[in-house]
Design a protein around this motif. Structure first.
Motif, PDB file in Angstrom:
ATOM      1  N   GLU A  63     -57.676  -9.903 -17.200  1.00  0.00           N
ATOM      2  CA  GLU A  63     -58.247  -8.625 -16.797  1.00  0.00           C
ATOM      3  C   GLU A  63     -59.354  -8.821 -15.770  1.00  0.00           C
ATOM      4  O   GLU A  63     -59.440  -8.093 -14.772  1.00  0.00           O
ATOM      5  N   VAL A  64     -60.210  -9.811 -16.003  1.00  0.00           N
ATOM      6  CA  VAL A  64     -61.281 -10.097 -15.058  1.00  0.00           C
ATOM      7  C   VAL A  64     -60.713 -10.561 -13.722  1.00  0.00           C
ATOM      8  O   VAL A  64     -61.118 -10.097 -12.646  1.00  0.00           O
ATOM      9  N   ILE A 115     -65.638 -15.706 -21.853  1.00  0.00           N
ATOM     10  CA  ILE A 115     -64.176 -15.808 -21.800  1.00  0.00           C
ATOM     11  C   ILE A 115     -63.903 -17.216 -21.286  1.00  0.00           C
ATOM     12  O   ILE A 115     -63.925 -17.467 -20.077  1.00  0.00           O
ATOM     13  N   ASN A 116     -63.702 -18.128 -22.197  1.00  0.00           N
ATOM     14  CA  ASN A 116     -63.706 -19.542 -21.810  1.00  0.00           C
ATOM     15  C   ASN A 116     -62.293 -20.038 -21.523  1.00  0.00           C
ATOM     16  O   ASN A 116     -61.518 -20.338 -22.433  1.00  0.00           O
ATOM     17  N   ILE A 120     -68.010 -16.176 -13.195  1.00  0.00           N
ATOM     18  CA  ILE A 120     -68.994 -16.452 -14.239  1.00  0.00           C
ATOM     19  C   ILE A 120     -69.937 -15.265 -14.421  1.00  0.00           C
ATOM     20  O   ILE A 120     -70.354 -14.959 -15.544  1.00  0.00           O
ATOM     21  N   GLU A 121     -70.257 -14.571 -13.339  1.00  0.00           N
ATOM     22  CA  GLU A 121     -71.062 -13.354 -13.456  1.00  0.00           C
ATOM     23  C   GLU A 121     -70.369 -12.311 -14.336  1.00  0.00           C
ATOM     24  O   GLU A 121     -71.032 -11.442 -14.916  1.00  0.00           O
ATOM     25  N   ASN A 122     -69.050 -12.400 -14.426  1.00  0.00           N
ATOM     26  CA  ASN A 122     -68.262 -11.501 -15.272  1.00  0.00           C
ATOM     27  C   ASN A 122     -67.882 -12.164 -16.597  1.00  0.00           C
ATOM     28  O   ASN A 122     -66.932 -11.747 -17.255  1.00  0.00           O
ATOM     29  N   GLU A 123     -68.617 -13.211 -16.954  1.00  0.00           N
ATOM     30  CA  GLU A 123     -68.476 -13.924 -18.229  1.00  0.00           C
ATOM     31  C   GLU A 123     -67.161 -14.678 -18.358  1.00  0.00           C
ATOM     32  O   GLU A 123     -66.747 -15.039 -19.462  1.00  0.00           O
ATOM     33  N   LEU A 124     -66.479 -14.912 -17.238  1.00  0.00           N
ATOM     34  CA  LEU A 124     -65.256 -15.711 -17.240  1.00  0.00           C
ATOM     35  C   LEU A 124     -65.580 -17.125 -16.774  1.00  0.00           C
ATOM     36  O   LEU A 124     -66.050 -17.314 -15.645  1.00  0.00           O
TER      37      LEU A 124
END
Length: 372
Positions: A365-366, A33-34, A330-334
């Protein structure tokens, strides 16, 4: 000590940009999620693409004049003259706004000269200052990122050479008010200090037109470019305008450094004068409102933001630093950027909304989950 005996001592003053490190990380992730990238997500307008291809086919592929192709300079000069009506204001086409900033630093700052900048700052400002031997003088603007003119005047010394203003700001998105811009312009004039206004995001102002300090101080240098407004960050077409004696010297410096901005793309940039980006700006205003409203509803603290395409929220309670919060994101792909890259504090993070609504909503959401 430098990492290799042949490296100059000045190379110890900087490392690879923390932003670039996040970009590199994004390339290794399957579905990030960039919300880290500081460039528009819209495609280059077709008219500009076609003009670029046409210029290449017409063999406009050699060097241009160092100061820029005449057609582009004349178009920009006419625009600048119409806006400012200054007796002495000249334009130089540069290799991106980064090229303009480099030329300004080399032309103005002697070793030991002080350069005032505002924290949070665009990541290049302290490094460029130190690369030419200058001394960054950093004025804290937390928590609302407004300019305290009394603090600016108190920071001016006999060694002060230059004040750097970035409005709308990266990383905060905050736009200097007319009173702040005028006060800074008048202070620079009063003390005989150079003032550079970095206005690369000037077309991305959502609540009111930008008030440039050049309106009140004719000696102000103004940096601008096509990169952000037309989605051509890779084309490296920027410009700087100001008093002719300064611009002429920067043009001479460009001969010995960048030589010229990319020639065919200068011709392509002429199409920008016939391309309406109002709908794009409106779409970014809507994204700004969506992001600011969502963050505040979730419980994040952030200052009012009126331009660019960034917000700079405070990391939630429970995280020791902004950097620690970014690691968790970042651990949550954000992918977001730690505020310490832009600041001497590490309490905030930068989020870009130059992304699709779908990506923004996934990121929100993250962020809502991480503050609970």
């Amino acid at each position: 000590m430098p990492a290799h005996p042949w490296l100059a001592d000045r190379t110890d003053r900087f490392d690879s940009s923390g932003i670039r490190k996040v970009f590199d990380l994004a390339a290794k992730m399957a579905n990030p999620i960039n919300l880290s990238i500081g460039q528009p997500d819209f495609p280059v307008p077709d008219a500009l693409k076609e003009a670029a291809c046409r210029a290449i086919r017409e063999d406009r592929n050699g060097y241009s004049q160092t100061q820029g192709v005449s057609e582009l300079r004349e178009a920009l000069q006419a625009q600048i003259d119409a806006e400012w009506k200054h007796a002495d204001r000249k334009v130089l086409i540069t290799s991106g706004t980064s090229g303009a900033l480099n030329l300004a630093m080399w032309a103005l700052v002697n070793p030991g000269d002080e350069v005032i900048m505002f924290d949070p700052y665009f990541v290049m400002y302290p490094t460029l200052t130190e690369m030419v031997g200058g001394v960054p003088v950093v004025i804290d603007t937390y928590p609302d990122f407004k300019l305290d003119l009394a603090r600016v005047e108190a920071a001016i010394t006999p060694r002060t050479k230059l004040i750097l203003l970035n409005s709308p700001g990266n990383p905060t998105g905050v736009v200097a008010s007319a009173a702040e811009a005028r006060g800074l312009a008048e202070l620079a004039n009063k003390h005989g200090v150079a003032l550079l206004s970095d206005e690369i995001y000037r077309q991305f102002t959502y609540d009111a037109a930008l008030d440039s300090p050049a309106r009140w101080n004719e000696q102000t240098l103004v940096v601008d470019g096509f990169s952000k407004s037309y989605g051509v960050t890779g084309w490296r077409i920027g410009w700087i305008h100001g008093p002719s004696a300064l611009i002429d010297k920067m043009a001479a410096l460009q001969q010995y450094t960048f030589v010229c901005a990319p020639h065919p793309l200068q011709h392509a940039a002429l199409e920008a004068f016939h391309t309406d980006i109002t709908p794009l700006v409106s779409s970014y205003r809507e994204r700004r409102d969506r992001v600011v409203g969502g963050l505040r509803s979730a419980g994040y603290e952030l200052a009012d933001t009126g331009g660019a395409f960034y917000v700079f929220p405070k990391a939630p309670a429970g995280y020791a630093t902004g950097g620690a919060f970014v690691e968790r994101a970042i651990e949550n792909e954000l992918l977001i950027i730690p505020g310490g890259i832009f600041s001497r504090r590490d309490t905030h993070f930068r989020m870009s909304y130059a992304a699709s609504i779908e990506t923004i909503d996934r990121g929100m959401e993250v962020l809502a989950r991480l503050i609970r």
